[in-house]
Each structure stands twice: as C-alpha cells, then as structure tokens.
Design a protein around this motif. Structure first.
Motif, PDB file in Angstrom:
ATOM      1  N   SER A 110       0.862  -1.184   0.000  1.00 40.47           N
ATOM      2  CA  SER A 110       0.000   0.000   0.000  1.00 40.47           C
ATOM      3  C   SER A 110       0.894   1.228   0.000  1.00 40.47           C
ATOM      4  O   SER A 110       2.106   1.138   0.196  1.00 40.47           O
ATOM      5  N   GLN A 111       0.291   2.384  -0.239  1.00 40.51           N
ATOM      6  CA  GLN A 111       1.066   3.616  -0.266  1.00 40.51           C
ATOM      7  C   GLN A 111       0.152   4.794   0.023  1.00 40.51           C
ATOM      8  O   GLN A 111      -1.065   4.733  -0.143  1.00 40.51           O
ATOM      9  N   ALA A 112       0.747   5.862   0.481  1.00 41.75           N
ATOM     10  CA  ALA A 112       0.034   7.108   0.726  1.00 41.75           C
ATOM     11  C   ALA A 112       0.905   8.243   0.229  1.00 41.75           C
ATOM     12  O   ALA A 112       2.003   8.457   0.744  1.00 41.75           O
ATOM     13  N   GLY A 113       0.456   8.915  -0.811  1.00 46.17           N
ATOM     14  CA  GLY A 113       1.240   9.999  -1.370  1.00 46.17           C
ATOM     15  C   GLY A 113       2.577   9.564  -1.923  1.00 46.17           C
ATOM     16  O   GLY A 113       3.544  10.323  -1.899  1.00 46.17           O
ATOM     17  N   GLY A 114       2.641   8.314  -2.397  1.00 47.31           N
ATOM     18  CA  GLY A 114       3.883   7.800  -2.942  1.00 47.31           C
ATOM     19  C   GLY A 114       4.824   7.211  -1.920  1.00 47.31           C
ATOM     20  O   GLY A 114       5.908   6.730  -2.274  1.00 47.31           O
ATOM     21  N   VAL A 115       4.431   7.212  -0.651  1.00 47.38           N
ATOM     22  CA  VAL A 115       5.250   6.643   0.414  1.00 47.38           C
ATOM     23  C   VAL A 115       4.698   5.273   0.790  1.00 47.38           C
ATOM     24  O   VAL A 115       3.521   5.146   1.141  1.00 47.38           O
ATOM     25  N   PRO A 116       5.509   4.197   0.705  1.00 50.50           N
ATOM     26  CA  PRO A 116       5.019   2.857   1.045  1.00 50.50           C
ATOM     27  C   PRO A 116       4.534   2.787   2.484  1.00 50.50           C
ATOM     28  O   PRO A 116       5.172   3.307   3.397  1.00 50.50           O
ATOM     29  N   THR A 117       3.385   2.142   2.684  1.00 48.11           N
ATOM     30  CA  THR A 117       2.813   2.011   4.027  1.00 48.11           C
ATOM     31  C   THR A 117       2.470   0.569   4.376  1.00 48.11           C
ATOM     32  O   THR A 117       1.991   0.308   5.471  1.00 48.11           O
ATOM     33  N   GLY A 118       2.697  -0.360   3.459  1.00 46.65           N
ATOM     34  CA  GLY A 118       2.344  -1.753   3.710  1.00 46.65           C
ATOM     35  C   GLY A 118       3.553  -2.659   3.646  1.00 46.65           C
ATOM     36  O   GLY A 118       4.661  -2.271   4.025  1.00 46.65           O
ATOM     37  N   ALA A 119       3.338  -3.867   3.153  1.00 41.14           N
ATOM     38  CA  ALA A 119       4.411  -4.844   3.036  1.00 41.14           C
ATOM     39  C   ALA A 119       5.372  -4.465   1.913  1.00 41.14           C
ATOM     40  O   ALA A 119       5.120  -3.528   1.136  1.00 41.14           O
ATOM     41  N   ILE A 120       6.494  -5.195   1.810  1.00 40.56           N
ATOM     42  CA  ILE A 120       7.476  -4.935   0.759  1.00 40.56           C
ATOM     43  C   ILE A 120       7.082  -5.623  -0.544  1.00 40.56           C
ATOM     44  O   ILE A 120       7.223  -5.065  -1.624  1.00 40.56           O
ATOM     45  N   ILE A 121       6.570  -6.845  -0.436  1.00 40.36           N
ATOM     46  CA  ILE A 121       6.232  -7.634  -1.622  1.00 40.36           C
ATOM     47  C   ILE A 121       4.842  -8.227  -1.460  1.00 40.36           C
ATOM     48  O   ILE A 121       4.512  -8.779  -0.408  1.00 40.36           O
ATOM     49  N   GLU A 122       4.039  -8.099  -2.494  1.00 36.88           N
ATOM     50  CA  GLU A 122       2.727  -8.740  -2.548  1.00 36.88           C
ATOM     51  C   GLU A 122       2.681  -9.656  -3.766  1.00 36.88           C
ATOM     52  O   GLU A 122       3.057  -9.248  -4.872  1.00 36.88           O
ATOM     53  N   ARG A 123       2.224 -10.862  -3.578  1.00 38.96           N
ATOM     54  CA  ARG A 123       2.147 -11.826  -4.676  1.00 38.96           C
ATOM     55  C   ARG A 123       0.737 -12.394  -4.735  1.00 38.96           C
ATOM     56  O   ARG A 123       0.127 -12.672  -3.695  1.00 38.96           O
ATOM     57  N   GLY A 124       0.212 -12.559  -5.948  1.00 35.41           N
ATOM     58  CA  GLY A 124      -1.132 -13.107  -6.090  1.00 35.41           C
ATOM     59  C   GLY A 124      -1.333 -13.727  -7.458  1.00 35.41           C
ATOM     60  O   GLY A 124      -0.473 -13.627  -8.340  1.00 35.41           O
ATOM     61  N   SER A 125      -2.458 -14.367  -7.637  1.00 36.90           N
ATOM     62  CA  SER A 125      -2.777 -14.992  -8.914  1.00 36.90           C
ATOM     63  C   SER A 125      -4.284 -15.101  -9.063  1.00 36.90           C
ATOM     64  O   SER A 125      -5.036 -15.057  -8.083  1.00 36.90           O
ATOM     65  N   ASN A 126      -4.705 -15.222 -10.298  1.00 38.35           N
ATOM     66  CA  ASN A 126      -6.102 -15.476 -10.622  1.00 38.35           C
ATOM     67  C   ASN A 126      -6.145 -16.149 -11.990  1.00 38.35           C
ATOM     68  O   ASN A 126      -5.100 -16.581 -12.509  1.00 38.35           O
ATOM     69  N   ALA A 127      -7.303 -16.233 -12.577  1.00 42.04           N
ATOM     70  CA  ALA A 127      -7.437 -16.926 -13.853  1.00 42.04           C
ATOM     71  C   ALA A 127      -6.641 -16.261 -14.974  1.00 42.04           C
ATOM     72  O   ALA A 127      -6.342 -16.889 -15.992  1.00 42.04           O
ATOM     73  N   ASN A 128      -6.264 -14.990 -14.786  1.00 49.31           N
ATOM     74  CA  ASN A 128      -5.537 -14.258 -15.817  1.00 49.31           C
ATOM     75  C   ASN A 128      -4.026 -14.362 -15.691  1.00 49.31           C
ATOM     76  O   ASN A 128      -3.304 -13.828 -16.537  1.00 49.31           O
ATOM     77  N   GLY A 129      -3.539 -15.020 -14.644  1.00 50.66           N
ATOM     78  CA  GLY A 129      -2.100 -15.171 -14.466  1.00 50.66           C
ATOM     79  C   GLY A 129      -1.653 -14.851 -13.058  1.00 50.66           C
ATOM     80  O   GLY A 129      -2.440 -14.895 -12.110  1.00 50.66           O
ATOM     81  N   GLU A 130      -0.380 -14.520 -12.929  1.00 47.39           N
ATOM     82  CA  GLU A 130       0.213 -14.197 -11.635  1.00 47.39           C
ATOM     83  C   GLU A 130       0.755 -12.780 -11.651  1.00 47.39           C
ATOM     84  O   GLU A 130       1.096 -12.246 -12.709  1.00 47.39           O
ATOM     85  N   TYR A 131       0.843 -12.164 -10.463  1.00 48.83           N
ATOM     86  CA  TYR A 131       1.406 -10.824 -10.367  1.00 48.83           C
ATOM     87  C   TYR A 131       2.245 -10.700  -9.102  1.00 48.83           C
ATOM     88  O   TYR A 131       2.039 -11.402  -8.113  1.00 48.83           O
ATOM     89  N   ILE A 132       3.219  -9.804  -9.175  1.00 44.30           N
ATOM     90  CA  ILE A 132       4.035  -9.427  -8.024  1.00 44.30           C
ATOM     91  C   ILE A 132       4.065  -7.906  -7.954  1.00 44.30           C
ATOM     92  O   ILE A 132       4.345  -7.240  -8.959  1.00 44.30           O
ATOM     93  N   LYS A 133       3.763  -7.373  -6.782  1.00 46.73           N
ATOM     94  CA  LYS A 133       3.841  -5.933  -6.560  1.00 46.73           C
ATOM     95  C   LYS A 133       4.935  -5.655  -5.529  1.00 46.73           C
ATOM     96  O   LYS A 133       5.044  -6.361  -4.523  1.00 46.73           O
ATOM     97  N   PHE A 134       5.716  -4.616  -5.788  1.00 51.63           N
ATOM     98  CA  PHE A 134       6.772  -4.217  -4.874  1.00 51.63           C
ATOM     99  C   PHE A 134       6.435  -2.865  -4.244  1.00 51.63           C
ATOM    100  O   PHE A 134       5.703  -2.060  -4.826  1.00 51.63           O
ATOM    101  N   ALA A 135       7.006  -2.625  -3.070  1.00 51.04           N
ATOM    102  CA  ALA A 135       6.681  -1.417  -2.321  1.00 51.04           C
ATOM    103  C   ALA A 135       7.058  -0.144  -3.064  1.00 51.04           C
ATOM    104  O   ALA A 135       6.477   0.913  -2.819  1.00 51.04           O
ATOM    105  N   ASP A 136       8.027  -0.209  -3.983  1.00 51.85           N
ATOM    106  CA  ASP A 136       8.433   0.988  -4.717  1.00 51.85           C
ATOM    107  C   ASP A 136       7.502   1.317  -5.874  1.00 51.85           C
ATOM    108  O   ASP A 136       7.708   2.295  -6.586  1.00 51.85           O
ATOM    109  N   GLY A 137       6.462   0.502  -6.088  1.00 51.65           N
ATOM    110  CA  GLY A 137       5.497   0.741  -7.152  1.00 51.65           C
ATOM    111  C   GLY A 137       5.642  -0.168  -8.350  1.00 51.65           C
ATOM    112  O   GLY A 137       4.770  -0.206  -9.224  1.00 51.65           O
ATOM    113  N   THR A 138       6.730  -0.918  -8.427  1.00 47.10           N
ATOM    114  CA  THR A 138       6.939  -1.831  -9.550  1.00 47.10           C
ATOM    115  C   THR A 138       5.934  -2.982  -9.499  1.00 47.10           C
ATOM    116  O   THR A 138       5.662  -3.530  -8.428  1.00 47.10           O
ATOM    117  N   GLN A 139       5.420  -3.350 -10.655  1.00 47.79           N
ATOM    118  CA  GLN A 139       4.508  -4.491 -10.751  1.00 47.79           C
ATOM    119  C   GLN A 139       4.894  -5.345 -11.956  1.00 47.79           C
ATOM    120  O   GLN A 139       5.194  -4.833 -13.035  1.00 47.79           O
TER     121      GLN A 139
END
Length: 227
Positions: A110-139
């Motif tokens: 998560s982020q507030a005003g561009g400042v990370p406020t949550g975890a460093i790495i988020e990983r998930g998947s669904n029928a459309n594939g897999e994704y990884i989100k990073f705290a710096d905004g990279t996906q």
C-alpha cells in the motif's frame, strides 16, 4: 509529535524503575516501568512500551535526538536498579517505528502519497495469471499457456487481461510456447493495443496462416507500476 523508537538494548528492568525521555533538554516523557505487565505506567500523558529486548517505543519527534534516562530518581525501585545510579543514553537518534521482519515482508502493499505504508512484496494470482507488486510501485504480471486463436491469415493471438491492472501502460512481451507452425512461414511475435488492463499477444506473418494453425499457446510478461 510522531511515533519513534528508542532501541538501546538496556539492562533488564525491574518493577517500578523510572524512565525519562528528554528532547532538547526538556523532559517529554516520564514513566515507571511495570515489569509484570511489560508496560510502563504513564505519568506524562504519553505512552511508553518496553519489550523483552529492552527496546522502548514512545511518541516523540522522529528524526530528532533525545536523551533517555533510566533510574536515578531516588525511588526504592531506582535505588535497587544499577546501584541507584542512572543509566543515560545520550543523543540517541529517533527513527521511524516501521520495521520489517520475516512476518511482514510479504503481504498487501500500500502507499500514501507515494510513500510505502504496507508490506514490501505482494504476490497473487487469478485466472488471468500471476502478479508481483513491490513497495516501490513496480509491478510484474505473467501468464503462461494463453490459448491462441485465429484472427486472420496474418494474425494468431490471445487477448490477455492482466491479473492486476497498472497505473500506466506497461511494457509487454510475448513468447511462443507450443504453437506448432511450419518453419517456412515468416513469423514474429508482437504485443499490440496494450493499455493499463489488457493487451493482445500475437504471432504475426505475411498472410501465411490458416485456421488450422491456431493450435497451442503463448506466454506473456508485463512490467510497469501499480502506483
């Protein structure tokens, strides 16, 4: 006033030992440590908590220097602690309390005003594939085995909706996985009409495809930002 942490690795505290926090020479916090509960009895309107490692957290101005005094106030508990002498931690830098451990590195970013406020790495998947989100905004989004379809004699593709949307158009590439095509056919892989939510991942030729060529699948990769 912002949350901040003092991490002095102090000697084990005893019940009733006093703790004073000074900022710019002024006491901003005065408490008495309650050994049984692991908490400090608030005496100055500001909470202080100490853990088993001797780290204190309290409210002060993050980024400032503080002095921390333990004991030395003349009470019975203080006299029994460290021979009655105070233990001082001078010019201790206050730091933001947000810290990461193996327990919270992974989770919802998560982020507030561009400042990370949550975890460093988020990983998930669904029928459309897999994704990884990073705290710096990279996906990063991936899809394996997207079934191709015949569009016309120059285009075999699969329409890909990303497993997580981007905030702006990502970089998208594709790869032929197991599409069986004649070597003589002039081919190249392309992604087109990409936007923040989907793209077409294609095998293109110069009017050489027939309906029977639409057998197999492709992989795809998209890299961009989630904020």
């Amino acid at each position: 006033m912002k949350p901040a942490i003092f991490g002095g690795n102090t000697p084990p505290l005893s019940p009733g030992v006093s703790v004073r926090v000074y900022q710019a020479g002024t006491a901003v916090l005065a408490t008495v440590y309650d050994f049984a509960s692991g908490l400090a009895i608030d005496q100055a309107g500001l909470p202080l908590v100490a853990d088993a490692l001797g780290r204190f957290s309290f409210t002060a101005d993050a980024g400032q220097m503080v002095d921390v005094k333990i004991g030395g106030e003349g009470t019975a508990a203080d006299l029994a602690y460290n021979g009655g002498a105070a233990r001082w931690f001078k010019n201790y830098p206050m730091v933001d309390p947000k810290s990461y451990t193996p327990d919270n590195v992974l989770g919802a970013v998560s982020q507030a005003g561009g400042v990370p406020t949550g975890a460093i790495i988020e990983r998930g998947s669904n029928a459309n594939g897999e994704y990884i989100k990073f705290a710096d905004g990279t996906q990063i989004c991936t899809k394996t085995g997207g079934a191709v379809q015949f569009v016309n004699s120059s285009n075999l593709n699969f329409p890909w909706t990303y497993p997580a949307s981007f905030v702006s158009m990502p970089f998208v590439v594709g790869n032929i996985k197991d599409v069986v095509l004649a070597v003589a056919k002039d081919l190249h892989v392309n992604c087109y009409e990409a936007n923040t939510t989907n793209a077409f991942v294609s095998v293109l030729s110069v009017a050489q495809f027939v309906l029977e060529d639409a057998v197999g699948s492709m992989d795809a990769l998209a890299i961009g930002r989630w904020f």
